[in-house]
Design a protein around this motif. Sequence first.
Motif, PDB file in Angstrom:
ATOM      1  N   VAL A 297       1.061  -1.257   0.045  1.00 34.27           N
ATOM      2  CA  VAL A 297      -0.051  -0.028   0.010  1.00 34.27           C
ATOM      3  C   VAL A 297       1.050   1.229   0.089  1.00 34.27           C
ATOM      4  CG1 VAL A 297      -2.094  -0.904   1.006  1.00 34.27           C
ATOM      5  CG2 VAL A 297      -0.263  -0.214   2.454  1.00 34.27           C
ATOM      6  N   LYS A 298       0.236   2.289  -0.793  1.00 35.60           N
ATOM      7  CA  LYS A 298       1.134   3.566  -0.741  1.00 35.60           C
ATOM      8  C   LYS A 298       0.170   4.645  -0.363  1.00 35.60           C
ATOM      9  CE  LYS A 298       2.842   2.652  -5.012  1.00 35.60           C
ATOM     10  NZ  LYS A 298       3.558   2.925  -6.131  1.00 35.60           N
ATOM     11  N   PRO A 299      -0.061   4.779   0.921  1.00 38.14           N
ATOM     12  CA  PRO A 299      -0.931   5.958   1.172  1.00 38.14           C
ATOM     13  C   PRO A 299      -0.943   7.158   0.685  1.00 38.14           C
ATOM     14  CG  PRO A 299      -0.325   4.731   3.224  1.00 38.14           C
ATOM     15  CD  PRO A 299       0.572   4.326   2.027  1.00 38.14           C
ATOM     16  N   ALA A 300       0.360   7.922   0.733  1.00 36.31           N
ATOM     17  CA  ALA A 300       0.683   9.085   0.369  1.00 36.31           C
ATOM     18  C   ALA A 300       0.508   9.338  -1.111  1.00 36.31           C
ATOM     19  CB  ALA A 300       2.175   9.463   0.776  1.00 36.31           C
ATOM     20  N   GLU A 301       0.837   8.555  -1.986  1.00 34.85           N
ATOM     21  CA  GLU A 301       0.437   8.437  -3.457  1.00 34.85           C
ATOM     22  C   GLU A 301      -0.836   8.405  -3.600  1.00 34.85           C
ATOM     23  OE1 GLU A 301       2.920   7.010  -2.261  1.00 34.85           O
ATOM     24  OE2 GLU A 301       4.787   7.114  -3.340  1.00 34.85           O
ATOM     25  N   ASP A 302      -1.480   7.623  -2.942  1.00 35.03           N
ATOM     26  CA  ASP A 302      -3.183   7.339  -3.070  1.00 35.03           C
ATOM     27  C   ASP A 302      -3.881   8.653  -2.766  1.00 35.03           C
ATOM     28  OD1 ASP A 302      -2.410   4.675  -3.984  1.00 35.03           O
ATOM     29  OD2 ASP A 302      -3.317   3.925  -1.908  1.00 35.03           O
ATOM     30  N   GLU A 303      -3.347   9.566  -1.719  1.00 33.68           N
ATOM     31  CA  GLU A 303      -4.186  10.631  -1.360  1.00 33.68           C
ATOM     32  C   GLU A 303      -3.954  11.630  -2.437  1.00 33.68           C
ATOM     33  OE1 GLU A 303      -5.666  11.290   1.050  1.00 33.68           O
ATOM     34  OE2 GLU A 303      -5.899  13.486   0.521  1.00 33.68           O
ATOM     35  N   LEU A 304      -2.497  11.791  -3.241  1.00 36.20           N
ATOM     36  CA  LEU A 304      -2.186  12.704  -4.076  1.00 36.20           C
ATOM     37  C   LEU A 304      -3.005  12.394  -5.487  1.00 36.20           C
ATOM     38  CD1 LEU A 304      -0.702  15.228  -5.137  1.00 36.20           C
ATOM     39  CD2 LEU A 304       1.182  13.587  -5.509  1.00 36.20           C
ATOM     40  N   VAL A 305      -3.362  11.255  -5.794  1.00 41.42           N
ATOM     41  CA  VAL A 305      -3.920  10.587  -7.065  1.00 41.42           C
ATOM     42  C   VAL A 305      -5.418  11.119  -6.983  1.00 41.42           C
ATOM     43  CG1 VAL A 305      -4.978   8.548  -8.099  1.00 41.42           C
ATOM     44  CG2 VAL A 305      -2.467   8.538  -7.459  1.00 41.42           C
ATOM     45  N   ARG A 306      -5.928  10.996  -5.402  1.00 40.96           N
ATOM     46  CA  ARG A 306      -7.254  11.168  -5.107  1.00 40.96           C
ATOM     47  C   ARG A 306      -7.453  12.838  -5.305  1.00 40.96           C
ATOM     48  NH1 ARG A 306      -7.437   7.253  -1.536  1.00 40.96           N
ATOM     49  NH2 ARG A 306      -6.583   8.431   0.219  1.00 40.96           N
TER      50      ARG A 306
ATOM     51  N   ALA B 123      -9.632  14.917  -8.514  1.00 38.65           N
ATOM     52  CA  ALA B 123     -10.931  15.712  -8.144  1.00 38.65           C
ATOM     53  C   ALA B 123     -10.700  16.658  -8.619  1.00 38.65           C
ATOM     54  CB  ALA B 123     -11.100  15.838  -6.463  1.00 38.65           C
ATOM     55  N   MET B 124      -9.762  17.268  -9.356  1.00 36.18           N
ATOM     56  CA  MET B 124      -9.557  18.682 -10.209  1.00 36.18           C
ATOM     57  C   MET B 124     -10.159  18.619 -11.539  1.00 36.18           C
ATOM     58  SD  MET B 124      -5.361  19.182  -9.752  1.00 36.18           S
ATOM     59  CE  MET B 124      -4.621  19.155  -8.107  1.00 36.18           C
ATOM     60  N   THR B 125     -10.706  19.863 -12.128  1.00 32.99           N
ATOM     61  CA  THR B 125     -11.390  20.002 -13.395  1.00 32.99           C
ATOM     62  C   THR B 125     -10.037  19.758 -14.257  1.00 32.99           C
ATOM     63  OG1 THR B 125     -10.847  22.309 -13.518  1.00 32.99           O
ATOM     64  CG2 THR B 125     -12.986  21.387 -12.400  1.00 32.99           C
ATOM     65  N   SER B 126     -10.298  19.560 -15.373  1.00 30.18           N
ATOM     66  CA  SER B 126      -9.173  19.443 -16.410  1.00 30.18           C
ATOM     67  C   SER B 126      -8.542  20.563 -16.339  1.00 30.18           C
ATOM     68  CB  SER B 126      -9.810  18.808 -17.700  1.00 30.18           C
ATOM     69  OG  SER B 126     -10.624  19.877 -18.293  1.00 30.18           O
ATOM     70  N   ASP B 127      -9.029  21.808 -16.269  1.00 31.33           N
ATOM     71  CA  ASP B 127      -8.157  23.022 -16.406  1.00 31.33           C
ATOM     72  C   ASP B 127      -7.129  23.230 -15.220  1.00 31.33           C
ATOM     73  OD1 ASP B 127      -9.171  23.908 -18.744  1.00 31.33           O
ATOM     74  OD2 ASP B 127     -10.639  25.363 -17.889  1.00 31.33           O
ATOM     75  N   GLU B 128      -7.738  22.740 -13.977  1.00 30.13           N
ATOM     76  CA  GLU B 128      -6.992  22.784 -12.780  1.00 30.13           C
ATOM     77  C   GLU B 128      -5.936  21.760 -12.816  1.00 30.13           C
ATOM     78  OE1 GLU B 128     -10.429  23.844  -9.622  1.00 30.13           O
ATOM     79  OE2 GLU B 128     -10.092  21.622  -9.841  1.00 30.13           O
ATOM     80  N   ARG B 129      -6.302  20.725 -13.381  1.00 31.91           N
ATOM     81  CA  ARG B 129      -5.180  19.500 -13.395  1.00 31.91           C
ATOM     82  C   ARG B 129      -4.182  20.029 -14.466  1.00 31.91           C
ATOM     83  NH1 ARG B 129      -8.205  15.046 -15.490  1.00 31.91           N
ATOM     84  NH2 ARG B 129      -9.549  15.526 -13.529  1.00 31.91           N
TER      85      ARG B 129
END
Length: 262
Positions: free
Chosen positions: A126-135, A139-145
Motif C-alpha cells: 500500500v502507498k497511502p501518500a501516493e493514493d492521497e495525491l492521486v485522489r 478531483a480537479m477539473t481538467s483546467d485545474e489539472r
Amino acid sequence: MSELQNKVQELFEKNEMDLFIGYEKGIRKPRPIFVSKAKEAENLIFDENCSGNLAVYLTRKDLVGGKKAGISASYYALKSIAQLFDENQLKEENLCVLGISEDGTVKLFGSVEEIKQYLTETPPPVKPAEDELVRKIDAMTSDERWQFWADELSKCFKCYACRAACPMCYCTKCIVEVNRPQWIQPWATTISNMEWQINRVMHLAGRCSDCGACGAACPLGIPIHILTHKMAESVKENFGESDGKGNVLSTFKPDDKENFIH
Ligand code: SF4
Ligand code: SF4
C-alpha cells in the motif's frame, strides 16, 4: 547474520553468482551496494527505507555484462524484472533473483514464471501518500489539472535523474538526446518540460511497474511518478492486464476498438 546475508553468502560459496546487487547502510538512507565476494554479504540490508528499484542496474552492460548477477528485489523490482524479461532484456540463466516480501521473508526464484506467479498472487504494497495525491488530482477539473502539472513541471531543469532511476529507460540513445531532427528542445521551459514528460510517460505505457523511483529521484520533488501511475491505470482500463507478449504501444489485438486496426 540476516536471512538475506546468509542466502547471498551461500550463493557465493557455491559459485552460483558473480555479483549481487543489494542495499547497504548509507549516511541518510540505504544506498546500492555491489557485492562480489561472500564476505561482503555481511554489509547487506533490506528494510522499508530500501525504496529504490535495483532492477535499473540489470541492463547496465558495464556492470553486469557477461556475469551471473543476483539481486534483492522488492515487489516493484520483481515487476520490472518480469517486464524486462518480456522485452528480451534479460536472460534467465544470467540472473539469480531473491525476492523480499514486506515482512522480510527471502524467496529465491527459480524462473521468470515463478516471479510472475508470485506477482499474480501477491497484492501490491500500500502507498497511502501516493493514493492521497492521486485522489486530490483526480478531483480537479481538467483546467485545474493542467495548471497543476504546468506549475510542477515549470520547476524541472532537465537533469534526467527520473530517467536514470527507471529500469525501463534502458535505450542507449533517448529521444531527448536526438537532435536530427530535434524532437524536444534541450533547454528547460514549461512547454519543453511537458513535452519531455509526455514522451517519457508514453514510452512507459504498459511497461511501468509503478515503483515510484522516478518521482523519488527528482531533486525538485516533482511527483512525476503519478503521471506514470495514471498511465498504468488507463492502460489497464482500456486494454486489460498485460499478457506478457509485448506492450501496449508495440502490439495490437484484432478486436482492439480503434478503427485503424481494421
Ligand atoms: S516510470 Fe517511474 S514508477 Fe514507472 S517503472 Fe519507471 S521509475 Fe518506476
Ligand atoms: S528528475 Fe525532476 S528535474 Fe530532473 S528531469 Fe526529471 S522531472 Fe525534471
